[in-house]
Design a protein around this motif. Structure first.
Motif, PDB file in Angstrom:
ATOM      1  N   LEU A  81      -1.527  -5.460 -16.505  1.00 15.86           N
ATOM      2  CA  LEU A  81      -2.362  -6.498 -15.906  1.00 15.86           C
ATOM      3  C   LEU A  81      -3.782  -5.987 -15.716  1.00 15.86           C
ATOM      4  CD1 LEU A  81      -2.690  -9.286 -14.644  1.00 15.86           C
ATOM      5  CD2 LEU A  81      -1.835  -8.343 -12.506  1.00 15.86           C
ATOM      6  N   LEU A  82      -3.916  -4.739 -15.360  1.00 14.75           N
ATOM      7  CA  LEU A  82      -5.231  -4.138 -15.174  1.00 14.75           C
ATOM      8  C   LEU A  82      -6.043  -4.204 -16.471  1.00 14.75           C
ATOM      9  CD1 LEU A  82      -6.877  -2.574 -13.026  1.00 14.75           C
ATOM     10  CD2 LEU A  82      -5.946  -0.494 -13.999  1.00 14.75           C
ATOM     11  N   ASN A 107       2.513  -5.640 -10.810  1.00 14.16           N
ATOM     12  CA  ASN A 107       2.240  -7.034 -11.179  1.00 14.16           C
ATOM     13  C   ASN A 107       1.041  -7.637 -10.463  1.00 14.16           C
ATOM     14  OD1 ASN A 107       4.381  -7.084 -12.924  1.00 14.16           O
ATOM     15  ND2 ASN A 107       5.790  -8.061 -11.493  1.00 14.16           N
ATOM     16  N   THR A 108       0.331  -6.886  -9.632  1.00 14.16           N
ATOM     17  CA  THR A 108      -0.766  -7.440  -8.843  1.00 14.16           C
ATOM     18  C   THR A 108      -1.980  -6.520  -8.898  1.00 14.16           C
ATOM     19  OG1 THR A 108       0.871  -8.380  -7.328  1.00 14.16           O
ATOM     20  CG2 THR A 108      -1.409  -8.377  -6.589  1.00 14.16           C
ATOM     21  N   VAL A 109      -3.161  -7.148  -9.021  1.00 14.94           N
ATOM     22  CA  VAL A 109      -4.417  -6.398  -8.950  1.00 14.94           C
ATOM     23  C   VAL A 109      -5.387  -7.160  -8.060  1.00 14.94           C
ATOM     24  CG1 VAL A 109      -4.213  -5.299 -11.215  1.00 14.94           C
ATOM     25  CG2 VAL A 109      -5.404  -7.469 -11.015  1.00 14.94           C
ATOM     26  N   ARG A 110      -6.296  -6.435  -7.432  1.00 16.07           N
ATOM     27  CA  ARG A 110      -7.384  -7.035  -6.659  1.00 16.07           C
ATOM     28  C   ARG A 110      -8.657  -6.879  -7.474  1.00 16.07           C
ATOM     29  NH1 ARG A 110      -5.431  -8.381  -1.932  1.00 16.07           N
ATOM     30  NH2 ARG A 110      -3.944  -7.052  -0.864  1.00 16.07           N
ATOM     31  N   VAL A 111      -9.439  -7.950  -7.546  1.00 17.90           N
ATOM     32  CA  VAL A 111     -10.662  -7.947  -8.336  1.00 17.90           C
ATOM     33  C   VAL A 111     -11.808  -8.368  -7.419  1.00 17.90           C
ATOM     34  CG1 VAL A 111     -11.759  -8.809 -10.432  1.00 17.90           C
ATOM     35  CG2 VAL A 111      -9.272  -8.678 -10.312  1.00 17.90           C
ATOM     36  N   VAL A 136      -3.484 -16.836  -9.281  1.00 15.38           N
ATOM     37  CA  VAL A 136      -4.284 -16.341  -8.162  1.00 15.38           C
ATOM     38  C   VAL A 136      -3.427 -16.439  -6.905  1.00 15.38           C
ATOM     39  CG1 VAL A 136      -6.373 -16.694  -6.803  1.00 15.38           C
ATOM     40  CG2 VAL A 136      -6.409 -17.120  -9.258  1.00 15.38           C
ATOM     41  N   VAL A 137      -3.225 -15.316  -6.217  1.00 15.06           N
ATOM     42  CA  VAL A 137      -2.439 -15.335  -4.988  1.00 15.06           C
ATOM     43  C   VAL A 137      -3.317 -15.238  -3.748  1.00 15.06           C
ATOM     44  CG1 VAL A 137      -0.285 -14.520  -5.987  1.00 15.06           C
ATOM     45  CG2 VAL A 137      -1.945 -12.860  -5.208  1.00 15.06           C
ATOM     46  N   GLU A 157      -1.751 -12.090  -9.863  1.00 16.19           N
ATOM     47  CA  GLU A 157      -0.384 -11.656 -10.042  1.00 16.19           C
ATOM     48  C   GLU A 157       0.118 -12.110 -11.394  1.00 16.19           C
ATOM     49  OE1 GLU A 157       2.934 -11.640  -6.843  1.00 16.19           O
ATOM     50  OE2 GLU A 157       3.056 -13.577  -7.885  1.00 16.19           O
ATOM     51  N   ALA A 158       0.673 -11.177 -12.147  1.00 16.24           N
ATOM     52  CA  ALA A 158       1.240 -11.476 -13.463  1.00 16.24           C
ATOM     53  C   ALA A 158       2.687 -11.925 -13.298  1.00 16.24           C
ATOM     54  CB  ALA A 158       1.163 -10.248 -14.355  1.00 16.24           C
TER      55      ALA A 158
END
Length: 161
Positions: A81-82, A107-111, A136-137, A157-158
């Motif tokens: 995902l990154l 499965n989650t990244v912060r941007v 978008v979570v 989140e993917a």
């Protein structure tokens, strides 16, 4: 009061009792029954309007569902995902406003963006959602200096593989 009542003739007492009963009936009708009846009629109008809205929404939902494009299966993308987010930001032309991308878990990244085009950001998010099912979570957007420019923090989140 008792003396006054006792001083009345039988016919006068009967007239007062009948008059009081009729006055009680009229007041009960005017103060209790009429407002309830009017309220019931208003609720019937509201209910019929709500039924009409419901029928319209059901028909509109069917039309929207029929008009929605059929999602095609995307080719399997084995990138993390990154990597997907980093490449997508560059393709969308938002690389200059990207501050950082932080992995939270698999499965989650912060941007974090600064001075990003709001339209470009929303287009990019829509593309991620449509093409890869990334959602978008968390989203925090603040207006920045300039027209259509924002500072944004979001968590993506993917879908589970």
């Amino acid at each position: 009061m008792k003396d006054w009542w006792a001083g009345l003739a039988e016919r006068e007492r009967r007239t007062l009792v009948v008059g009081a009963a009729l006055a009680a009936l009229v007041l009960g009708y005017a103060l209790l029954w009429m407002p309830l009846e009017q309220s019931r009629d208003e609720w019937r109008v509201r209910a019929s309007a709500a039924d009409a809205n419901w029928a319209w929404m059901r028909a509109a939902a069917e039309r929207v569902k029929d008009a929605a494009p059929v999602a095609q299966a995307a080719p399997a993308d084995r990138r993390s995902l990154l990597a997907v987010v980093d490449a997508g930001v560059r393709e969308a032309g938002l690389a200059g406003s990207l501050l950082r991308v932080e992995p939270v878990d698999g499965n989650t990244v912060r941007v974090h963006f600064q001075q990003a085009s709001f339209d470009g950001l929303t287009d990019w998010l829509q593309q991620l959602s449509d093409a890869r099912g990334i959602r978008v979570v968390e989203l925090s957007v603040q207006r920045a200096a300039g027209v259509g420019v924002v500072d944004a923090r979001l968590a993506l989140e993917a879908p589970a593989r």
